[in-house]
Design a protein around this motif. Structure first.
Motif, PDB file in Angstrom:
ATOM      1  N   UNK A 167      -1.077  -4.353   3.017  1.00  0.00           N
ATOM      2  CA  UNK A 167      -1.774  -4.902   1.866  1.00  0.00           C
ATOM      3  C   UNK A 167      -1.226  -4.153   0.659  1.00  0.00           C
ATOM      4  N   UNK A 168      -0.616  -4.886  -0.253  1.00  0.00           N
ATOM      5  CA  UNK A 168       0.081  -4.244  -1.359  1.00  0.00           C
ATOM      6  C   UNK A 168      -0.429  -4.761  -2.700  1.00  0.00           C
ATOM      7  N   UNK A 169      -0.810  -3.825  -3.550  1.00  0.00           N
ATOM      8  CA  UNK A 169      -1.093  -4.110  -4.956  1.00  0.00           C
ATOM      9  C   UNK A 169       0.264  -4.136  -5.648  1.00  0.00           C
ATOM     10  N   UNK A 170       0.715  -5.322  -5.999  1.00  0.00           N
ATOM     11  CA  UNK A 170       2.029  -5.490  -6.623  1.00  0.00           C
ATOM     12  C   UNK A 170       1.883  -5.507  -8.146  1.00  0.00           C
ATOM     13  N   UNK A 171       2.524  -4.554  -8.787  1.00  0.00           N
ATOM     14  CA  UNK A 171       2.608  -4.492 -10.254  1.00  0.00           C
ATOM     15  C   UNK A 171       1.242  -4.573 -10.923  1.00  0.00           C
ATOM     16  N   UNK A 172       0.378  -3.616 -10.529  1.00  0.00           N
ATOM     17  CA  UNK A 172      -0.976  -3.530 -11.097  1.00  0.00           C
ATOM     18  C   UNK A 172      -1.747  -4.846 -10.936  1.00  0.00           C
ATOM     19  N   UNK A 173      -1.728  -5.338  -9.726  1.00  0.00           N
ATOM     20  CA  UNK A 173      -2.458  -6.552  -9.335  1.00  0.00           C
ATOM     21  C   UNK A 173      -1.940  -7.826 -10.006  1.00  0.00           C
ATOM     22  N   UNK A 174      -0.645  -7.861 -10.345  1.00  0.00           N
ATOM     23  CA  UNK A 174      -0.052  -9.120 -10.802  1.00  0.00           C
ATOM     24  C   UNK A 174      -0.153 -10.147  -9.674  1.00  0.00           C
ATOM     25  N   UNK A 175      -0.045  -9.658  -8.443  1.00  0.00           N
ATOM     26  CA  UNK A 175      -0.311 -10.447  -7.247  1.00  0.00           C
ATOM     27  C   UNK A 175      -0.609  -9.484  -6.120  1.00  0.00           C
ATOM     28  N   UNK A 176      -1.050 -10.011  -4.989  1.00  0.00           N
ATOM     29  CA  UNK A 176      -1.362  -9.215  -3.807  1.00  0.00           C
ATOM     30  C   UNK A 176      -0.478  -9.699  -2.663  1.00  0.00           C
ATOM     31  N   UNK A 177       0.161  -8.759  -1.998  1.00  0.00           N
ATOM     32  CA  UNK A 177       0.966  -9.058  -0.811  1.00  0.00           C
ATOM     33  C   UNK A 177       0.113  -8.717   0.406  1.00  0.00           C
ATOM     34  N   UNK A 178       0.036  -9.643   1.343  1.00  0.00           N
ATOM     35  CA  UNK A 178      -0.666  -9.371   2.597  1.00  0.00           C
ATOM     36  C   UNK A 178       0.209  -9.852   3.748  1.00  0.00           C
ATOM     37  N   UNK A 179       0.260  -9.036   4.801  1.00  0.00           N
ATOM     38  CA  UNK A 179       0.996  -9.451   5.993  1.00  0.00           C
ATOM     39  C   UNK A 179       0.124  -9.260   7.224  1.00  0.00           C
ATOM     40  N   UNK A 180       0.416 -10.079   8.230  1.00  0.00           N
ATOM     41  CA  UNK A 180      -0.324 -10.056   9.487  1.00  0.00           C
ATOM     42  C   UNK A 180       0.684 -10.102  10.628  1.00  0.00           C
ATOM     43  N   UNK A 181       0.552  -9.146  11.541  1.00  0.00           N
ATOM     44  CA  UNK A 181       1.413  -9.087  12.719  1.00  0.00           C
ATOM     45  C   UNK A 181       0.508  -8.804  13.905  1.00  0.00           C
ATOM     46  N   UNK A 182       0.338  -9.784  14.767  1.00  0.00           N
ATOM     47  CA  UNK A 182      -0.638  -9.639  15.849  1.00  0.00           C
ATOM     48  C   UNK A 182      -0.388  -8.416  16.727  1.00  0.00           C
ATOM     49  N   UNK A 183       0.831  -7.888  16.722  1.00  0.00           N
ATOM     50  CA  UNK A 183       1.158  -6.720  17.541  1.00  0.00           C
ATOM     51  C   UNK A 183       1.062  -5.403  16.774  1.00  0.00           C
ATOM     52  N   UNK A 184       0.899  -5.460  15.452  1.00  0.00           N
ATOM     53  CA  UNK A 184       0.966  -4.227  14.661  1.00  0.00           C
ATOM     54  C   UNK A 184       0.183  -4.361  13.355  1.00  0.00           C
ATOM     55  N   UNK A 185      -1.121  -4.450  13.443  1.00  0.00           N
ATOM     56  CA  UNK A 185      -1.949  -4.518  12.234  1.00  0.00           C
ATOM     57  C   UNK A 185      -2.465  -3.125  11.910  1.00  0.00           C
ATOM     58  N   UNK A 186      -1.589  -2.337  11.289  1.00  0.00           N
ATOM     59  CA  UNK A 186      -1.874  -0.927  11.052  1.00  0.00           C
ATOM     60  C   UNK A 186      -2.664  -0.678   9.785  1.00  0.00           C
ATOM     61  N   UNK A 187      -2.973  -1.726   9.023  1.00  0.00           N
ATOM     62  CA  UNK A 187      -3.789  -1.619   7.803  1.00  0.00           C
ATOM     63  C   UNK A 187      -3.185  -0.641   6.802  1.00  0.00           C
TER      64      UNK A 187
END
Length: 129
Positions: free
Chosen positions: A104-124
């Motif tokens: 979960x990434x705050x990109x450029x002071x919340x210009x957008x949010x990056x989120x990724x999901x990997x069923x084998x590796x959801x390390x938060x």
């Protein structure tokens, strides 16, 4: 391939500003479906307002033009850059507190949010770029 989603379309998840062909293979599509099912659709339900997909799946050429790294989860269909136009910090907190995710990434002071999901590796993993 037909995406099963209440709120998002495959077209939204493959959009790119260069309008290049950007079609996921079966594995990439399956990963997109997992992202939608486990994060994006329930997030949209919880948030209660539209969420824009700025970038979802990216093939190699689209990823290169976007300035993405060669290990980008976008190329595997596991990531989306999302935007609400004014509530991105809230979106970030909703994901952080309520969902499994890999990054979960705050990109450029919340210009957008990056989120990724990997069923084998959801390390938060939480990042700020």
């Amino acid at each position: 391939m037909e995406l099963k989603s209440k709120y998002f379309t495959l077209k939204e998840l493959t959009v790119n500003k260069n309008n290049l062909p950007n079609i996921p293979n079966q594995e990439q599509f399956n990963n997109l479906q997992l992202l939608v099912t486990n994060v994006l659709d329930p997030l949209r339900e919880m948030y209660g307002k539209p969420i824009t997909i700025n970038s979802g799946f990216r093939n190699k050429k689209v990823n290169d033009l976007a300035g993405g790294v060669d290990t980008s989860e976008h190329m595997r269909g596991m990531a989306a850059d999302i935007d609400t136009n004014n509530d991105n910090p809230e979106l970030y907190q909703l994901i952080k507190k309520n969902f499994k995710f890999r990054q979960l990434i705050d990109e450029k002071n919340f210009s957008w949010v990056h989120v990724s999901y990997n069923k084998k590796d959801n390390k938060k993993q939480l990042l700020k770029l």
